[in-house]
Scaffold this motif. Sequence first.
Motif, PDB file in Angstrom:
ATOM      1  N   MET A   1       0.832  -1.176   0.000  1.00  0.00           N
ATOM      2  CA  MET A   1       0.000   0.000   0.000  1.00  0.00           C
ATOM      3  C   MET A   1       0.881   1.245   0.000  1.00  0.00           C
ATOM      4  O   MET A   1       1.815   1.345   0.761  1.00  0.00           O
ATOM      5  N   ALA A   2       0.543   2.155  -0.879  1.00  0.00           N
ATOM      6  CA  ALA A   2       1.264   3.421  -0.935  1.00  0.00           C
ATOM      7  C   ALA A   2       0.509   4.464  -0.121  1.00  0.00           C
ATOM      8  O   ALA A   2      -0.725   4.510  -0.157  1.00  0.00           O
ATOM      9  N   ARG A   3       1.225   5.289   0.601  1.00  0.00           N
ATOM     10  CA  ARG A   3       0.597   6.329   1.433  1.00  0.00           C
ATOM     11  C   ARG A   3       1.178   7.684   1.108  1.00  0.00           C
ATOM     12  O   ARG A   3       2.371   7.810   0.853  1.00  0.00           O
ATOM     13  N   GLU A   4       0.308   8.672   1.147  1.00  0.00           N
ATOM     14  CA  GLU A   4       0.699  10.059   0.921  1.00  0.00           C
ATOM     15  C   GLU A   4       0.002  10.939   1.945  1.00  0.00           C
ATOM     16  O   GLU A   4      -1.044  10.579   2.479  1.00  0.00           O
ATOM     17  N   THR A   5       0.556  12.115   2.194  1.00  0.00           N
ATOM     18  CA  THR A   5      -0.052  13.095   3.085  1.00  0.00           C
ATOM     19  C   THR A   5      -0.487  14.291   2.251  1.00  0.00           C
ATOM     20  O   THR A   5       0.211  14.694   1.323  1.00  0.00           O
ATOM     21  N   GLY A   6      -1.654  14.835   2.588  1.00  0.00           N
ATOM     22  CA  GLY A   6      -2.152  15.983   1.864  1.00  0.00           C
ATOM     23  C   GLY A   6      -3.164  16.764   2.685  1.00  0.00           C
ATOM     24  O   GLY A   6      -3.433  16.432   3.839  1.00  0.00           O
ATOM     25  N   VAL A   7      -3.728  17.796   2.066  1.00  0.00           N
ATOM     26  CA  VAL A   7      -4.692  18.666   2.729  1.00  0.00           C
ATOM     27  C   VAL A   7      -6.010  18.584   1.972  1.00  0.00           C
ATOM     28  O   VAL A   7      -6.038  18.698   0.745  1.00  0.00           O
ATOM     29  N   VAL A   8      -7.110  18.426   2.715  1.00  0.00           N
ATOM     30  CA  VAL A   8      -8.444  18.362   2.115  1.00  0.00           C
ATOM     31  C   VAL A   8      -8.806  19.752   1.599  1.00  0.00           C
ATOM     32  O   VAL A   8      -8.797  20.721   2.348  1.00  0.00           O
ATOM     33  N   THR A   9      -9.114  19.839   0.298  1.00  0.00           N
ATOM     34  CA  THR A   9      -9.460  21.122  -0.311  1.00  0.00           C
ATOM     35  C   THR A   9     -10.939  21.256  -0.626  1.00  0.00           C
ATOM     36  O   THR A   9     -11.433  22.357  -0.829  1.00  0.00           O
ATOM     37  N   GLN A  10     -11.648  20.109  -0.684  1.00  0.00           N
ATOM     38  CA  GLN A  10     -13.067  20.152  -1.008  1.00  0.00           C
ATOM     39  C   GLN A  10     -13.716  18.842  -0.566  1.00  0.00           C
ATOM     40  O   GLN A  10     -13.107  17.782  -0.663  1.00  0.00           O
ATOM     41  N   ILE A  11     -14.949  18.941  -0.087  1.00  0.00           N
ATOM     42  CA  ILE A  11     -15.724  17.758   0.280  1.00  0.00           C
ATOM     43  C   ILE A  11     -16.781  17.552  -0.797  1.00  0.00           C
ATOM     44  O   ILE A  11     -17.503  18.480  -1.152  1.00  0.00           O
ATOM     45  N   LYS A  12     -16.846  16.324  -1.342  1.00  0.00           N
ATOM     46  CA  LYS A  12     -17.813  15.981  -2.389  1.00  0.00           C
ATOM     47  C   LYS A  12     -18.594  14.747  -1.947  1.00  0.00           C
ATOM     48  O   LYS A  12     -18.234  13.638  -2.306  1.00  0.00           O
ATOM     49  N   GLY A  13     -19.628  14.946  -1.144  1.00  0.00           N
ATOM     50  CA  GLY A  13     -20.409  13.823  -0.638  1.00  0.00           C
ATOM     51  C   GLY A  13     -19.567  12.948   0.270  1.00  0.00           C
ATOM     52  O   GLY A  13     -19.032  13.409   1.274  1.00  0.00           O
ATOM     53  N   ALA A  14     -19.450  11.659  -0.077  1.00  0.00           N
ATOM     54  CA  ALA A  14     -18.657  10.720   0.725  1.00  0.00           C
ATOM     55  C   ALA A  14     -17.180  10.759   0.354  1.00  0.00           C
ATOM     56  O   ALA A  14     -16.375  10.040   0.938  1.00  0.00           O
ATOM     57  N   ASN A  15     -16.815  11.611  -0.599  1.00  0.00           N
ATOM     58  CA  ASN A  15     -15.432  11.731  -1.043  1.00  0.00           C
ATOM     59  C   ASN A  15     -14.863  13.095  -0.679  1.00  0.00           C
ATOM     60  O   ASN A  15     -15.603  14.007  -0.323  1.00  0.00           O
ATOM     61  N   ALA A  16     -13.565  13.219  -0.804  1.00  0.00           N
ATOM     62  CA  ALA A  16     -12.894  14.491  -0.562  1.00  0.00           C
ATOM     63  C   ALA A  16     -11.793  14.671  -1.602  1.00  0.00           C
ATOM     64  O   ALA A  16     -11.184  13.698  -2.039  1.00  0.00           O
ATOM     65  N   LEU A  17     -11.572  15.919  -2.008  1.00  0.00           N
ATOM     66  CA  LEU A  17     -10.426  16.234  -2.863  1.00  0.00           C
ATOM     67  C   LEU A  17      -9.266  16.574  -1.945  1.00  0.00           C
ATOM     68  O   LEU A  17      -9.402  17.398  -1.044  1.00  0.00           O
ATOM     69  N   VAL A  18      -8.140  15.919  -2.174  1.00  0.00           N
ATOM     70  CA  VAL A  18      -6.966  16.097  -1.329  1.00  0.00           C
ATOM     71  C   VAL A  18      -5.825  16.623  -2.186  1.00  0.00           C
ATOM     72  O   VAL A  18      -5.468  16.017  -3.197  1.00  0.00           O
ATOM     73  N   LYS A  19      -5.259  17.757  -1.779  1.00  0.00           N
ATOM     74  CA  LYS A  19      -4.099  18.323  -2.474  1.00  0.00           C
ATOM     75  C   LYS A  19      -2.850  17.755  -1.821  1.00  0.00           C
ATOM     76  O   LYS A  19      -2.680  17.802  -0.610  1.00  0.00           O
ATOM     77  N   THR A  20      -2.001  17.162  -2.646  1.00  0.00           N
ATOM     78  CA  THR A  20      -0.789  16.521  -2.140  1.00  0.00           C
ATOM     79  C   THR A  20       0.378  16.831  -3.068  1.00  0.00           C
ATOM     80  O   THR A  20       0.183  17.353  -4.169  1.00  0.00           O
ATOM     81  N   GLN A  21       1.564  16.525  -2.631  1.00  0.00           N
ATOM     82  CA  GLN A  21       2.749  16.705  -3.457  1.00  0.00           C
ATOM     83  C   GLN A  21       2.939  15.468  -4.315  1.00  0.00           C
ATOM     84  O   GLN A  21       2.821  14.349  -3.821  1.00  0.00           O
ATOM     85  N   ARG A  22       3.216  15.667  -5.587  1.00  0.00           N
ATOM     86  CA  ARG A  22       3.455  14.540  -6.490  1.00  0.00           C
ATOM     87  C   ARG A  22       4.702  13.796  -6.013  1.00  0.00           C
ATOM     88  O   ARG A  22       5.755  14.372  -5.795  1.00  0.00           O
ATOM     89  N   ALA A  23       4.565  12.500  -5.826  1.00  0.00           N
ATOM     90  CA  ALA A  23       5.680  11.675  -5.362  1.00  0.00           C
ATOM     91  C   ALA A  23       6.723  11.542  -6.471  1.00  0.00           C
ATOM     92  O   ALA A  23       6.412  11.656  -7.653  1.00  0.00           O
TER      93      ALA A  23
END
Length: 157
Positions: A1-23
Amino acid sequence: MARETGVVTQIKGANALVKTQRAAACDGCSEKSTCHSFGGSREMEIEALNPVKASLGDTVTIEFGTGGMLKLSLLLYIFPIAALLAGAIIGNQAASTFGVDASIFSAIVGFTALFASLAVLLKLEKKARRSDRYKPSIIAVKRKAEQQAAAKCEHCT
């Protein structure tokens, strides 16, 4: 499993848009252009499942299921090639039955099988997009938005 850290920028129902740094691993990926990148920078935005109910501005950890992605990659690259080869072999064998040139009939049947496999892959891709099976998931909230705001205010004084 790959893991990344990011910041939630938008909530879309049961999902969220997360801004992260490209690995760094993303640099060699042929699909990196589909990751909603911002002007070619290292930042990208990913839609992820939000079972932990992260809020706007939260710092979160997202997890990508690499097993499913590996299966999809193999299907994407191997299935069309196998269909092309199988079609070419079948076309070559069947050419004498129809009394046509083996090379031409082999190419026609091979490319027909290739295009049929691509049509199947497009159908599977649409089904996979609607499914949550291949979406990354937020597994933890590292830092709540309120804590981030308080930390910024402490530095302001």
